[in-house]
Design an enzyme around this catalytic site. Structure first.
Site, PDB file in Angstrom:
ATOM      1  N   HIS A  33      28.643  33.286 -17.993  1.00  0.00           N
ATOM      2  CA  HIS A  33      28.396  34.665 -18.437  1.00  0.00           C
ATOM      3  C   HIS A  33      27.652  34.665 -19.774  1.00  0.00           C
ATOM      4  O   HIS A  33      26.745  35.455 -19.995  1.00  0.00           O
ATOM      5  CB  HIS A  33      29.722  35.417 -18.620  1.00  0.00           C
ATOM      6  N   LEU A  74      35.368  35.961 -19.185  1.00  0.00           N
ATOM      7  CA  LEU A  74      34.022  35.457 -19.476  1.00  0.00           C
ATOM      8  C   LEU A  74      34.036  33.972 -19.856  1.00  0.00           C
ATOM      9  O   LEU A  74      34.933  33.509 -20.549  1.00  0.00           O
ATOM     10  CB  LEU A  74      33.393  36.287 -20.598  1.00  0.00           C
ATOM     11  N   HIS A  75      33.038  33.263 -19.363  1.00  0.00           N
ATOM     12  CA  HIS A  75      32.914  31.823 -19.624  1.00  0.00           C
ATOM     13  C   HIS A  75      31.461  31.496 -19.973  1.00  0.00           C
ATOM     14  O   HIS A  75      30.620  32.420 -20.104  1.00  0.00           O
ATOM     15  CB  HIS A  75      33.404  31.027 -18.408  1.00  0.00           C
TER      16      HIS A  75
HETATM   17  P1  AMP Z   1      31.355  37.335 -12.039  1.00  0.00           P
HETATM   18  O1  AMP Z   1      32.086  37.764 -13.273  1.00  0.00           O
HETATM   19  O2  AMP Z   1      31.902  36.100 -11.423  1.00  0.00           O
HETATM   20  O3  AMP Z   1      31.148  38.476 -11.073  1.00  0.00           O
HETATM   21  O4  AMP Z   1      29.897  36.930 -12.516  1.00  0.00           O
HETATM   22  C1  AMP Z   1      29.082  37.795 -13.250  1.00  0.00           C
HETATM   23  C2  AMP Z   1      27.692  37.216 -13.338  1.00  0.00           C
HETATM   24  O5  AMP Z   1      27.745  35.936 -13.960  1.00  0.00           O
HETATM   25  C3  AMP Z   1      27.058  36.996 -11.954  1.00  0.00           C
HETATM   26  O6  AMP Z   1      25.699  37.344 -12.008  1.00  0.00           O
HETATM   27  C4  AMP Z   1      27.246  35.525 -11.729  1.00  0.00           C
HETATM   28  O7  AMP Z   1      26.285  34.956 -10.867  1.00  0.00           O
HETATM   29  C5  AMP Z   1      27.074  34.997 -13.142  1.00  0.00           C
HETATM   30  N1  AMP Z   1      27.699  33.677 -13.247  1.00  0.00           N
HETATM   31  C6  AMP Z   1      28.967  33.332 -12.884  1.00  0.00           C
HETATM   32  N2  AMP Z   1      29.168  32.009 -13.052  1.00  0.00           N
HETATM   33  C7  AMP Z   1      27.998  31.510 -13.540  1.00  0.00           C
HETATM   34  C8  AMP Z   1      27.559  30.207 -13.916  1.00  0.00           C
HETATM   35  N3  AMP Z   1      28.351  29.152 -13.833  1.00  0.00           N
HETATM   36  N4  AMP Z   1      26.295  30.064 -14.363  1.00  0.00           N
HETATM   37  C9  AMP Z   1      25.469  31.140 -14.453  1.00  0.00           C
HETATM   38  N5  AMP Z   1      25.816  32.387 -14.111  1.00  0.00           N
HETATM   39  C10 AMP Z   1      27.059  32.578 -13.660  1.00  0.00           C
END
Ligand code: AMP
Length: 280
Positions: free
Chosen positions: A37, A33-34
């Site tokens: 998230h 998570l960053h």
């Molecule tokens: P992931 O863990 O990469 O599958 O992402 C989980 C959720 O976080 C998805 O809905 C992504 O679009 C969202 N997400 C990932 N990176 C970002 C970001 N930089 N800004 C906003 N939402 C993000």
């Protein structure tokens, strides 16, 4: 905060809350998570009574040559962050729990939504995404589900699935969170070596350049693309996978920019494939 790994008990917790008329929020993630998230989690926490974050590295959305094995994992840090944000349940199922051996049902969104952009470079990716998200919706019964615009195509596909299959959840899409230098936050940024990390800023720089030329009156998509290509070509570590200019509502390619358009790109920086987009 409860950490659940099985579908049965997760369903029980969520159905109990549903019965109590609590507003349930869901933030589906693959962990590591960053700040991106975190913005989804904070927004969900502010609007919902009961908040579920799922952490699942979904094998069905990775191609055979992709980074499933080495995808970043840091459950301890993720749980700490969730605890700090007062998440109610972190659902961390295993691949076997989600896809038992006899699993044989897939959700596929078609109609031009998945056959373009990421769908070209990553066949079956969105089938994997839609299937796991449909399962999460059935397990958690969220009133609100949070997705990031960084994965604009994914959020649109999920909205289409919800509409087509009469699912009872409202999709909330949140703006892309970026590092100070413009690079979109991504779990995959961790792969970048220091010189690659610098080079990776070229994605957003090219999108901002595109935005400027469009604002200055350029309507021709190929001219906008050419301007981005030229800028990216100056970065030796960058290799373009695609640059696409499409209608933001239906993802149809636009020869001429009109209405709300999405400019999206995928670029490899060394071995790391990154995506980003802007709306114009
Ligand atoms: P992931 O863990 O990469 O599958 O992402 C989980 C959720 O976080 C998805 O809905 C992504 O679009 C969202 N997400 C990932 N990176 C970002 C970001 N930089 N800004 C906003 N939402 C993000």
């Amino acid at each position: 905060m409860q950490v659940t790994t099985d579908i049965h008990s997760t369903k029980q917790y969520c159905r109990k809350k549903k019965f109590e008329h609590k507003k349930i929020g869901l933030v589906p993630t693959m962990g590591a998570l960053h700040a991106g998230h975190l913005s989804l989690i904070k927004s969900a926490r502010a609007s919902c009574d009961f908040l579920v974050v799922s952490i699942f590295i979904n094998p069905a959305q990775f191609g055979p040559a992709e980074d499933l094995e080495k995808y970043p994992r840091d459950l301890t840090a993720d749980l700490k962050l969730c605890q700090e944000q007062a998440v109610d349940i972190v659902f961390v199922p295993s691949a076997k729990e989600v896809y038992p051996e006899d699993f044989s049902t897939w959700v596929e969104v078609t109609g031009g939504f998945t056959e373009i952009l990421e769908g070209v470079s990553r066949p079956n990716h969105f089938r994997g995404v839609a299937t796991v998200v449909a399962k999460l919706f059935n397990i958690i019964l969220p009133d609100f589900s949070y997705f990031g615009e960084k994965d604009y195509q994914q959020a649109l596909i999920i909205k289409k699935m919800v509409q087509d299959l009469d699912m009872d959840t409202q999709i909330v899409s949140m703006p892309t969170v970026r590092e100070k230098d413009g690079l979109a936050c991504s779990s995959r940024n961790i792969y970048l070596k220091p010189e690659e990390r610098k080079a990776a800023t070229v994605l957003y720089k090219s999108l901002l350049a595109a935005k400027t030329v469009v604002r200055n009156g350029e309507k021709d998509s190929s001219s906008v693309r050419a301007c981005m290509e030229e800028l990216i070509a100056r970065e030796v570590l960058a290799e373009i996978d695609y640059i696409a200019i499409v209608d933001a509502e239906n993802l149809q390619k636009l020869e001429q920019i009109q209405g709300r358009a999405l400019i999206a790109l995928a670029v490899k920086i060394g071995k790391t494939r990154l995506i980003d987009n802007v709306l114009v």
